[in-house]
Design a protein around this motif. Structure first.
Motif, mmCIF file in Angstrom:
data_model
loop_
_atom_site.group_PDB
_atom_site.id
_atom_site.type_symbol
_atom_site.label_atom_id
_atom_site.label_comp_id
_atom_site.label_asym_id
_atom_site.label_seq_id
_atom_site.Cartn_x
_atom_site.Cartn_y
_atom_site.Cartn_z
ATOM 1 N N ASP A 264 0.827 -1.209 0.000
ATOM 2 C CA ASP A 264 0.000 0.000 0.000
ATOM 3 C C ASP A 264 0.863 1.261 0.000
ATOM 4 N N THR A 265 1.930 1.241 0.800
ATOM 5 C CA THR A 265 2.816 2.409 0.883
ATOM 6 C C THR A 265 3.523 2.641 -0.443
ATOM 7 N N ALA A 266 4.014 1.560 -1.031
ATOM 8 C CA ALA A 266 4.692 1.693 -2.327
ATOM 9 C C ALA A 266 3.708 2.150 -3.406
ATOM 10 N N ARG A 267 2.509 1.605 -3.383
ATOM 11 C CA ARG A 267 1.500 1.955 -4.382
ATOM 12 C C ARG A 267 1.146 3.442 -4.288
ATOM 13 N N ALA A 268 1.025 3.941 -3.079
ATOM 14 C CA ALA A 268 0.684 5.348 -2.886
ATOM 15 C C ALA A 268 1.766 6.272 -3.439
ATOM 16 N N GLN A 269 3.009 5.785 -3.471
ATOM 17 C CA GLN A 269 4.123 6.579 -3.974
ATOM 18 C C GLN A 269 4.420 6.301 -5.453
ATOM 19 N N GLY A 270 3.668 5.377 -6.043
ATOM 20 C CA GLY A 270 3.932 5.011 -7.421
ATOM 21 C C GLY A 270 5.238 4.270 -7.591
ATOM 22 N N VAL A 271 5.621 3.510 -6.571
ATOM 23 C CA VAL A 271 6.914 2.822 -6.538
ATOM 24 C C VAL A 271 6.712 1.331 -6.748
ATOM 25 N N ARG A 272 7.607 0.706 -7.503
ATOM 26 C CA ARG A 272 7.599 -0.745 -7.681
ATOM 27 C C ARG A 272 8.700 -1.382 -6.837
ATOM 28 N N VAL A 273 8.503 -2.655 -6.493
ATOM 29 C CA VAL A 273 9.367 -3.324 -5.523
ATOM 30 C C VAL A 273 9.872 -4.650 -6.087
ATOM 31 N N SER A 294 -1.149 -7.529 -5.638
ATOM 32 C CA SER A 294 0.265 -7.185 -5.475
ATOM 33 C C SER A 294 0.986 -6.964 -6.801
ATOM 34 N N SER A 295 0.411 -7.454 -7.898
ATOM 35 C CA SER A 295 1.115 -7.412 -9.185
ATOM 36 C C SER A 295 1.346 -5.999 -9.699
ATOM 37 N N ASP A 296 0.590 -5.017 -9.213
ATOM 38 C CA ASP A 296 0.823 -3.653 -9.692
ATOM 39 C C ASP A 296 1.973 -2.971 -8.961
ATOM 40 N N VAL A 297 2.531 -3.652 -7.935
ATOM 41 C CA VAL A 297 3.658 -3.100 -7.180
ATOM 42 C C VAL A 297 4.863 -4.040 -7.215
ATOM 43 N N PHE A 298 4.609 -5.309 -6.942
ATOM 44 C CA PHE A 298 5.705 -6.279 -6.850
ATOM 45 C C PHE A 298 6.071 -6.788 -8.242
ATOM 46 N N VAL A 299 7.328 -6.588 -8.622
ATOM 47 C CA VAL A 299 7.786 -6.955 -9.958
ATOM 48 C C VAL A 299 8.312 -8.387 -9.999
ATOM 49 N N HIS A 403 9.594 -5.297 7.433
ATOM 50 C CA HIS A 403 9.551 -4.164 8.350
ATOM 51 C C HIS A 403 10.562 -3.099 7.960
ATOM 52 N N LEU A 404 11.779 -3.500 7.602
ATOM 53 C CA LEU A 404 12.787 -2.528 7.186
ATOM 54 C C LEU A 404 12.358 -1.822 5.901
ATOM 55 N N LEU A 405 11.832 -2.577 4.952
ATOM 56 C CA LEU A 405 11.376 -1.966 3.708
ATOM 57 C C LEU A 405 10.235 -0.987 3.966
ATOM 58 N N TYR A 406 9.328 -1.351 4.855
ATOM 59 C CA TYR A 406 8.222 -0.452 5.203
ATOM 60 C C TYR A 406 8.744 0.845 5.798
ATOM 61 N N GLN A 407 9.731 0.746 6.691
ATOM 62 C CA GLN A 407 10.316 1.940 7.287
ATOM 63 C C GLN A 407 11.022 2.790 6.235
ATOM 64 N N CYS A 408 11.772 2.142 5.354
ATOM 65 C CA CYS A 408 12.492 2.883 4.314
ATOM 66 C C CYS A 408 11.523 3.607 3.381
ATOM 67 N N LEU A 409 10.463 2.922 2.996
ATOM 68 C CA LEU A 409 9.478 3.554 2.125
ATOM 69 C C LEU A 409 8.783 4.706 2.824
ATOM 70 N N SER A 410 8.450 4.525 4.093
ATOM 71 C CA SER A 410 7.727 5.554 4.842
ATOM 72 C C SER A 410 8.588 6.786 5.073
ATOM 73 N N GLU A 411 9.892 6.579 5.274
ATOM 74 C CA GLU A 411 10.781 7.693 5.599
ATOM 75 C C GLU A 411 11.463 8.264 4.364
ATOM 76 N N GLY A 412 11.788 7.368 3.407
ATOM 77 C CA GLY A 412 12.596 7.810 2.269
ATOM 78 C C GLY A 412 11.825 8.459 1.164
ATOM 79 N N ARG A 413 10.529 8.119 1.034
ATOM 80 C CA ARG A 413 9.701 8.676 -0.020
ATOM 81 C C ARG A 413 10.378 8.563 -1.378
ATOM 82 N N ALA A 414 10.509 7.315 -1.844
ATOM 83 C CA ALA A 414 11.153 7.060 -3.126
ATOM 84 C C ALA A 414 10.386 7.728 -4.257
#
Length: 418
Positions: A264-273, A294-299, A403-414
Motif C-alpha cells: 500500500d505504501t509503495a502503491r501510494a508513492q507510485g513505486v515498484r518493488v 500485489s502485481s501492480d507493485v511487486f515486480v 519491516h525494514l522496507l516499510y520503514q524505508c518507504l515511509s521515511e525515504g519517499r522514493a
C-alpha cells in the motif's frame, strides 16, 4: 454472563485435529459480553463428557459444547447431556423432515443411523442446521444452560452467529468484552515491555497481554464488561499511548499484514518493488504475492542461494564475497542495489543469513541475518540475530525484511523512475 466451553473429540486430544472452534467461540462470545472462564477438551467417552459438563454447570451454570452430535456410535454428547437433565430423547419429526429434505437435495438416501440425529432431549430447543445434518440444541433446566453445537467448524460458526448469539444477546446487560490488537515487529518482548513502562497501571481498568510470535509481538488490549461507547473511548486512548511509547516497531492494528502495508505504501508513492533472497528462499516474495493485487507493485525477485547466483544475477562483486562472506553488510547492500538495477525498480530489499542448524561460527552464529533495502538509490542495512529453529529464523527474517522496507518507504519517499 460467564460460560465454560467443552470441546469433545478424541482427535483433539491425540493432536490430529487442532481445536480452532474453542478460540473462535471465545472471541465471538466476548463481543457479546459473555466471558469464557474455562475451556477443556475431552475424549468421546460418556463418563468424561458427563464429568466435564456437570462440573462446568456446577461452577458457572452455563456450558457450550462442540462435537459429538453426529450419527455414529462415538457421538455421545446429546445422550449424556439428556441423562444429566433427566430429559429422555424423543424423536422430532420436524428435524427428521429437514434431514430428509437435505439428503434429497443431494440425491442421496439417509442411512438408518441418521435417524438418531432427529432425537431431541425433552424440553430442548432445536437450533436448525441448514449446513449439515447435526442440529444444535439449547437445553435449560435445574442444572443450568447447555448449548450443544456440531464440531464441524463451518456448521458451528453459522449456528453460533445465527442461533446462539441472538439468544444470548437477549439476556445481556448491555456491557461487552472488547479487545483491540496492536502489532509490532523488530523488538523482543522484554525490550518492548521496558519501553512501555508501567502502562498496565496507567490504562486500568483495561488489561494488556503480550503475544509474541514469528512476526513480532502483538499487544492485546481488553475492556471488560464496559458499555460499548465507554469501551471504545478507553481502548482508543490506551492504543494511542502504546503507539507513542512503542515507536518505530509499531506498524498497525488488528489483522493487518505487514506485506500489505508495504504494498500500500509503495502503491501510494507510485513505486515498484523487487526482492533478493538467500536464506529465506522465496518466503519474502511469497509474503508479497499472497496479497491480492500485489502485481501492480511487486515486480519479482531472485533467489540467490548460491554465491554464483549472487554474482551473475545480482551483480554482487566477487571480491565482496571473498572479503566479507555472503552473510555481511556489504553483500546485503550489493544484493539490494543489484535487484533494484536488474528489475529497474525504485525499491528493493535483500536478505542473507545463516538459518542453521549448521553453518554458524563464533563471529557469525546461527540466526545471524543481514537485511538491506534500497529506496531511491539510498541503501540502509540492518543486522539481526534471530533465535529458534531453521523454520523460525527464516520466518522472522522475512518479517524483518518487510519491516525494514516499510520503514524505508515511509521515511525515504522514493520517487518513481522516469
Amino acid at each position: 454472563m460467564n460460560i465454560e466451553l467443552v470441546t469433545i473429540g478424541t482427535e483433539l486430544l491425540l493432536g490430529f485435529t487442532v481445536d480452532t472452534n474453542g478460540a473462535e467461540i471465545a472471541r465471538t462470545l466476548a463481543e457479546q459480553g459473555v466471558q469464557v472462564t474455562r475451556r477443556v477438551s475431552v475424549a468421546d467417552r460418556p463418563e468424561e463428557i458427563r464429568n466435564a459438563v456437570a462440573e462446568a454447570l456446577e461452577r458457572t451454570g452455563a456450558v457450550l459444547t462442540t462435537g459429538g452430535l453426529g450419527p455414529t456410535r462415538d457421538d455421545m454428547t446429546k445422550k449424556v447431556v439428556a441423562e444429566l437433565y433427566d430429559a429422555p430423547l424423543e424423536f422430532d419429526q420436524t428435524v427428521w423432515d429437514n434431514l430428509l429434505e437435505r439428503f434429497a437435495r443431494l440425491q442421496r438416501h439417509p442411512p438408518a443411523s441418521n435417524r438418531t440425529q432427529a432425537e431431541v432431549p425433552r424440553g430442548a430447543v432445536v437450533l436448525r442446521n441448514r449446513w449439515g445434518t447435526a442440529p444444535g440444541l439449547w437445553l435449560e433446566g435445574r442444572p443450568g444452560l447447555v448449548i450443544m453445537l456440531p464440531g464441524v467448524p463451518q456448521e458451528m460458526r453459522k449456528l453460533l452467529q445465527l442461533e446462539v448469539i441472538p439468544r444470548l444477546a437477549a439476556r445481556a446487560s448491555g456491557s461487552i468484552i472488547q479487545s483491540r490488537l496492536l502489532r509490532t515487529s523488530g523488538i523482543p518482548e522484554s525490550a518492548l515491555a521496558e519501553r512501555l513502562g508501567e502502562v498496565e497501571t496507567e490504562i486500568a481498568p483495561l488489561t494488556l497481554a503480550y503475544l509474541p510470535g514469528y512476526e513480532g509481538v502483538d499487544l492485546r488490549l481488553t475492556a471488560w464488561e464496559l458499555q460499548p461507547d465507554e469501551a471504545d473511548r478507553w481502548l482508543a486512548a490506551a492504543a494511542d499511548l502504546i503507539r507513542r511509547r512503542a515507536g518505530d516497531p509499531f506498524y498497525g492494528e488488528g489483522d493487518v499484514d505487514l506485506a500489505a502495508l508495504v504494498l500500500d505504501t509503495a502503491r501510494a508513492q507510485g513505486v515498484r518493488v523487487a526482492v533478493a533472497e538467500s536464506c529465506t528462499g522465496g518466503l519474502l516474495g511469497g509474503r508479497m504475492t499472497e496479497i491480492p493485487g500485489s502485481s501492480d507493485v511487486f515486480v519479482g525477485g531472485v533467489i540467490a542461494y548460491d554465491n554464483a547466483v549472487k554474482v551473475e544475477a545480482l551483480g554482487v562483486p566477487p571480491d565482496l564475497l571473498s572479503e566479507h562472506g555472503a552473510v555481511s553488510e556489504p553483500v546485503a547492500q550489493a544484493m539490494a542495489l543489484g535487484a533494484a538495477e536488474r528489475f529497474a525498480v525504485e525499491a528493493a530489499v535483500s536478505v542473507t543469513g545463516i538459518a542453521g542448524p549448521g553453518g554458524g561460527s563464533e563471529q557469525k552464529p546461527v540466526g545471524t541475518v543481514w537485511i538491506a533495502c534500497s529506496v531511491g538509490g539510498a541503501v540502509r542495512a540492518r543486522r539481526s540475530l534471530f533465535p529458534g529453529s531453521r523454520h523460525e529464523i527464516r520466518a522472522r527474517a522475512a518479517q524483518a525484511a518487510l519491516h525494514l522496507l516499510y520503514q524505508c518507504l515511509s521515511e525515504g519517499r522514493a520517487h518513481p523512475a522516469g
